[in-house]
Motif scaffolding. Structure first.
Motif, PDB file in Angstrom:
ATOM      1  N   THR A  88      28.183  23.776 -12.122  1.00  0.00           N
ATOM      2  CA  THR A  88      28.892  23.676 -13.402  1.00  0.00           C
ATOM      3  C   THR A  88      28.669  24.919 -14.249  1.00  0.00           C
ATOM      4  OG1 THR A  88      28.616  21.268 -13.346  1.00  0.00           O
ATOM      5  CG2 THR A  88      29.200  22.257 -15.460  1.00  0.00           C
ATOM      6  N   VAL A  89      27.403  25.336 -14.367  1.00  0.00           N
ATOM      7  CA  VAL A  89      27.086  26.532 -15.148  1.00  0.00           C
ATOM      8  C   VAL A  89      27.748  27.760 -14.532  1.00  0.00           C
ATOM      9  CG1 VAL A  89      25.215  28.080 -15.851  1.00  0.00           C
ATOM     10  CG2 VAL A  89      24.925  25.607 -16.039  1.00  0.00           C
ATOM     11  N   GLY A  90      27.733  27.858 -13.199  1.00  0.00           N
ATOM     12  CA  GLY A  90      28.352  28.998 -12.535  1.00  0.00           C
ATOM     13  C   GLY A  90      29.845  29.068 -12.777  1.00  0.00           C
ATOM     14  N   ILE A  91      30.533  27.934 -12.737  1.00  0.00           N
ATOM     15  CA  ILE A  91      31.977  27.916 -12.986  1.00  0.00           C
ATOM     16  C   ILE A  91      32.278  28.318 -14.423  1.00  0.00           C
ATOM     17  CG2 ILE A  91      33.981  26.395 -13.190  1.00  0.00           C
ATOM     18  CD1 ILE A  91      32.951  24.853 -10.776  1.00  0.00           C
ATOM     19  N   ILE A  92      31.496  27.808 -15.369  1.00  0.00           N
ATOM     20  CA  ILE A  92      31.705  28.171 -16.778  1.00  0.00           C
ATOM     21  C   ILE A  92      31.461  29.652 -16.993  1.00  0.00           C
ATOM     22  CG2 ILE A  92      30.846  27.828 -19.128  1.00  0.00           C
ATOM     23  CD1 ILE A  92      30.246  24.927 -18.348  1.00  0.00           C
ATOM     24  N   ALA A  93      30.375  30.185 -16.408  1.00  0.00           N
ATOM     25  CA  ALA A  93      30.088  31.615 -16.536  1.00  0.00           C
ATOM     26  C   ALA A  93      31.200  32.448 -15.920  1.00  0.00           C
ATOM     27  CB  ALA A  93      28.750  31.934 -15.869  1.00  0.00           C
ATOM     28  N   GLY A  94      31.730  31.992 -14.790  1.00  0.00           N
ATOM     29  CA  GLY A  94      32.834  32.710 -14.158  1.00  0.00           C
ATOM     30  C   GLY A  94      34.084  32.705 -15.016  1.00  0.00           C
ATOM     31  N   ALA A  95      34.344  31.594 -15.694  1.00  0.00           N
ATOM     32  CA  ALA A  95      35.510  31.516 -16.572  1.00  0.00           C
ATOM     33  C   ALA A  95      35.388  32.485 -17.744  1.00  0.00           C
ATOM     34  CB  ALA A  95      35.687  30.084 -17.066  1.00  0.00           C
ATOM     35  N   VAL A  96      34.194  32.549 -18.324  1.00  0.00           N
ATOM     36  CA  VAL A  96      33.977  33.477 -19.446  1.00  0.00           C
ATOM     37  C   VAL A  96      34.139  34.925 -18.973  1.00  0.00           C
ATOM     38  CG1 VAL A  96      32.293  34.290 -21.135  1.00  0.00           C
ATOM     39  CG2 VAL A  96      32.480  31.849 -20.645  1.00  0.00           C
ATOM     40  N   TRP A  97      33.556  35.232 -17.805  1.00  0.00           N
ATOM     41  CA  TRP A  97      33.671  36.580 -17.251  1.00  0.00           C
ATOM     42  C   TRP A  97      35.133  36.913 -16.936  1.00  0.00           C
ATOM     43  CZ3 TRP A  97      31.343  38.315 -11.889  1.00  0.00           C
ATOM     44  CH2 TRP A  97      31.477  39.706 -11.773  1.00  0.00           C
ATOM     45  N   ASN A 126      37.753  35.821 -18.405  1.00  0.00           N
ATOM     46  CA  ASN A 126      38.475  36.101 -19.656  1.00  0.00           C
ATOM     47  C   ASN A 126      38.213  37.521 -20.147  1.00  0.00           C
ATOM     48  OD1 ASN A 126      40.083  35.114 -22.003  1.00  0.00           O
ATOM     49  ND2 ASN A 126      38.161  35.483 -23.102  1.00  0.00           N
ATOM     50  N   GLU A 127      36.965  37.978 -19.965  1.00  0.00           N
ATOM     51  CA  GLU A 127      36.648  39.347 -20.367  1.00  0.00           C
ATOM     52  C   GLU A 127      37.310  40.379 -19.458  1.00  0.00           C
ATOM     53  OE1 GLU A 127      32.496  40.028 -20.612  1.00  0.00           O
ATOM     54  OE2 GLU A 127      32.155  38.615 -22.267  1.00  0.00           O
ATOM     55  N   ALA A 128      37.363  40.081 -18.159  1.00  0.00           N
ATOM     56  CA  ALA A 128      37.869  41.059 -17.198  1.00  0.00           C
ATOM     57  C   ALA A 128      39.384  41.009 -17.044  1.00  0.00           C
ATOM     58  CB  ALA A 128      37.212  40.822 -15.840  1.00  0.00           C
ATOM     59  N   TRP A 129      39.961  39.819 -17.039  1.00  0.00           N
ATOM     60  CA  TRP A 129      41.375  39.661 -16.731  1.00  0.00           C
ATOM     61  C   TRP A 129      42.197  39.057 -17.870  1.00  0.00           C
ATOM     62  CZ3 TRP A 129      38.952  36.863 -12.071  1.00  0.00           C
ATOM     63  CH2 TRP A 129      38.490  37.797 -11.147  1.00  0.00           C
ATOM     64  N   GLY A 130      41.542  38.670 -18.968  1.00  0.00           N
ATOM     65  CA  GLY A 130      42.262  38.136 -20.114  1.00  0.00           C
ATOM     66  C   GLY A 130      42.664  36.682 -19.978  1.00  0.00           C
ATOM     67  N   SER A 131      42.073  35.967 -19.017  1.00  0.00           N
ATOM     68  CA  SER A 131      42.398  34.562 -18.818  1.00  0.00           C
ATOM     69  C   SER A 131      41.175  33.842 -18.289  1.00  0.00           C
ATOM     70  CB  SER A 131      43.555  34.401 -17.838  1.00  0.00           C
ATOM     71  OG  SER A 131      43.790  33.037 -17.532  1.00  0.00           O
ATOM     72  N   TYR A 132      40.897  32.643 -18.841  1.00  0.00           N
ATOM     73  CA  TYR A 132      39.732  31.889 -18.383  1.00  0.00           C
ATOM     74  C   TYR A 132      39.926  31.315 -16.988  1.00  0.00           C
ATOM     75  CZ  TYR A 132      37.772  32.037 -23.110  1.00  0.00           C
ATOM     76  OH  TYR A 132      37.239  32.449 -24.298  1.00  0.00           O
ATOM     77  N   TRP A 133      41.169  30.997 -16.644  1.00  0.00           N
ATOM     78  CA  TRP A 133      41.429  30.331 -15.355  1.00  0.00           C
ATOM     79  C   TRP A 133      42.767  30.800 -14.825  1.00  0.00           C
ATOM     80  CZ3 TRP A 133      37.731  27.407 -13.065  1.00  0.00           C
ATOM     81  CH2 TRP A 133      38.071  26.715 -11.910  1.00  0.00           C
ATOM     82  N   SER A 134      42.791  31.226 -13.564  1.00  0.00           N
ATOM     83  CA  SER A 134      44.021  31.777 -12.978  1.00  0.00           C
ATOM     84  C   SER A 134      44.486  31.017 -11.744  1.00  0.00           C
ATOM     85  CB  SER A 134      43.795  33.251 -12.612  1.00  0.00           C
ATOM     86  OG  SER A 134      43.378  33.998 -13.730  1.00  0.00           O
ATOM     87  N   TRP A 135      43.832  29.916 -11.410  1.00  0.00           N
ATOM     88  CA  TRP A 135      44.131  29.133 -10.215  1.00  0.00           C
ATOM     89  C   TRP A 135      44.108  30.011  -8.958  1.00  0.00           C
ATOM     90  CZ3 TRP A 135      43.441  24.216 -10.718  1.00  0.00           C
ATOM     91  CH2 TRP A 135      43.698  23.608 -11.956  1.00  0.00           C
ATOM     92  N   ASP A 136      43.171  30.951  -8.962  1.00  0.00           N
ATOM     93  CA  ASP A 136      42.854  31.720  -7.764  1.00  0.00           C
ATOM     94  C   ASP A 136      42.372  30.750  -6.680  1.00  0.00           C
ATOM     95  OD1 ASP A 136      41.906  34.440  -6.535  1.00  0.00           O
ATOM     96  OD2 ASP A 136      40.151  33.132  -6.441  1.00  0.00           O
ATOM     97  N   PRO A 137      42.615  31.036  -5.385  1.00  0.00           N
ATOM     98  CA  PRO A 137      42.179  30.093  -4.336  1.00  0.00           C
ATOM     99  C   PRO A 137      40.709  29.705  -4.434  1.00  0.00           C
ATOM    100  CG  PRO A 137      43.612  31.757  -3.384  1.00  0.00           C
ATOM    101  CD  PRO A 137      43.401  32.157  -4.806  1.00  0.00           C
TER     102      PRO A 137
END
Length: 326
Positions: A243-252, A254-265
């Motif tokens: 859970t923490v890893g997914i949240i951290a990935g979402a924040v990252w 947003n910083e890198a790609w401008g979106s919290y979630w992109s439905w990447d595979p």
């Protein structure tokens, strides 16, 4: 130590880790097949510990070579996951005192090392600088936590699969839950003159002598209870890390790609994996599921973790392309 020496040292540790893991796997299998050879199990545990140390040395040498935490490419990620699996395995084995755990977890660690060493092309094994998208403090936070969660969930699921193997054909085995989903096994066996009820195996041994004919049933019941509890605890550890890893990935993201979630595979499958283990914990905590039903759900989660970590690298190329295989 110069760069060339570090590369040669990594290759030595790479081959050494693979060889020791192969030996450890064989020792654990022999210890399960021949239970009267306790020394073999001790040798297997020692080999697993040495493999964890050599893998840590490999990662440390790569860190010195590249100047960043060694999880930036697929090769480093595989060996980091291998080390995490070994670390979780050793902790689970210390807690459970069961040789059966290693018989299931060592082949996974061996497979990770073999895939990194023998399958990946040399171009993917080389260290190097970070691509711009990975030059972030979130790299260590997100990837390390996610990989550690994969290790805990994998080992927990493997212990659940071991439980299914131990209890195969034991339809009379019933688990009656407690408030936390780790209650005792209760089993009744009729043998003509009397019925033997086993509610607290260890306490029962202290209270009354057990007929020799029922000793194997008691051992199997006690082993199954231990495996069920260890599996539950490991998955209970891995789920919040995921859970923490997914949240951290979402924040990252947003910083890198401008979106919290992109439905990447990989994002999509990580969410599917999260829901599977959320269902597992929900069933154990609120529905008092124990035994075979949650173990089967954990086995499904094991497959989902592999698809999330490795499968999508073959199926599609997404934003997590640093680990994609053509």
């Amino acid at each position: 130590m110069n760069t060339a020496s570090l590369v040669n040292f990594q290759q030595l540790l790479d081959n050494t880790s693979f060889g020791i893991l192969l030996v450890a796997t064989l020792l654990y299998w022999v210890s399960v097949a021949f239970r009267r050879l306790p020394l073999v199990h001790e040798l297997g545990s020692a080999a697993a510990t040495i493999a964890a140390l050599t893998t840590a040395g490999l990662l440390g040498a790569r860190w010195l070579e590249t100047g960043h935490f060694p999880i930036s490419n697929f090769y480093e990620s595989l060996f980091f996951l291998c080390w995490c699996v070994l670390a979780v395995h050793l902790a689970a084995e210390q807690f459970s005192r069961q040789r059966l755990v290693g018989a299931f977890t060592m082949p996974v660690a061996l497979g990770l090392a073999a895939f990194a060493s023998l399958v990946l092309p040399e171009s993917m094994q080389e260290g190097g600088g970070l691509v711009p998208a990975l030059k972030s403090n979130w790299l260590m936070m997100h990837v390390s936590v996610i990989v550690l969660s994969y290790a805990a969930l994998m080992v927990g699921s493997l212990v659940a699969i071991a439980y299914l193997v131990v209890t195969r054909g034991q339809e009379a085995l019933e688990l009656r839950g407690s408030s936390v989903g780790t209650g005792s096994f209760q089993r009744a066996e009729s043998s003509g003159m009397a019925t033997l009820a086993i509610a607290q195996p260890l306490n029962f041994l202290e209270q009354a002598p057990l007929p020799i004919a029922d000793a194997p049933a008691l051992r199997r019941s006690s082993l199954a209870e231990t495996l069920d509890n260890v599996s539950y605890r490991l998955i209970g550890l891995g789920f919040p890390l995921l859970t923490v890893g997914i949240i951290a990935g979402a924040v990252w993201a947003n910083e890198a790609w401008g979106s919290y979630w992109s439905w990447d595979p990989k994002e999509t499958w990580s969410l599917i994996t999260w829901f599977i283990y959320a269902a597992y914990l929900h069933a154990r905590l609120t529905q008092s599921w124990q035994g075979k039903r949650p173990a089967i759900l954990a086995a499904v989660g094991f497959v989902a973790v592999w698809v999330t970590y490795l499968g999508v690298n073959f199926l599609a190329q997404g934003l997590h392309s640093y680990g994609w295989l053509s």
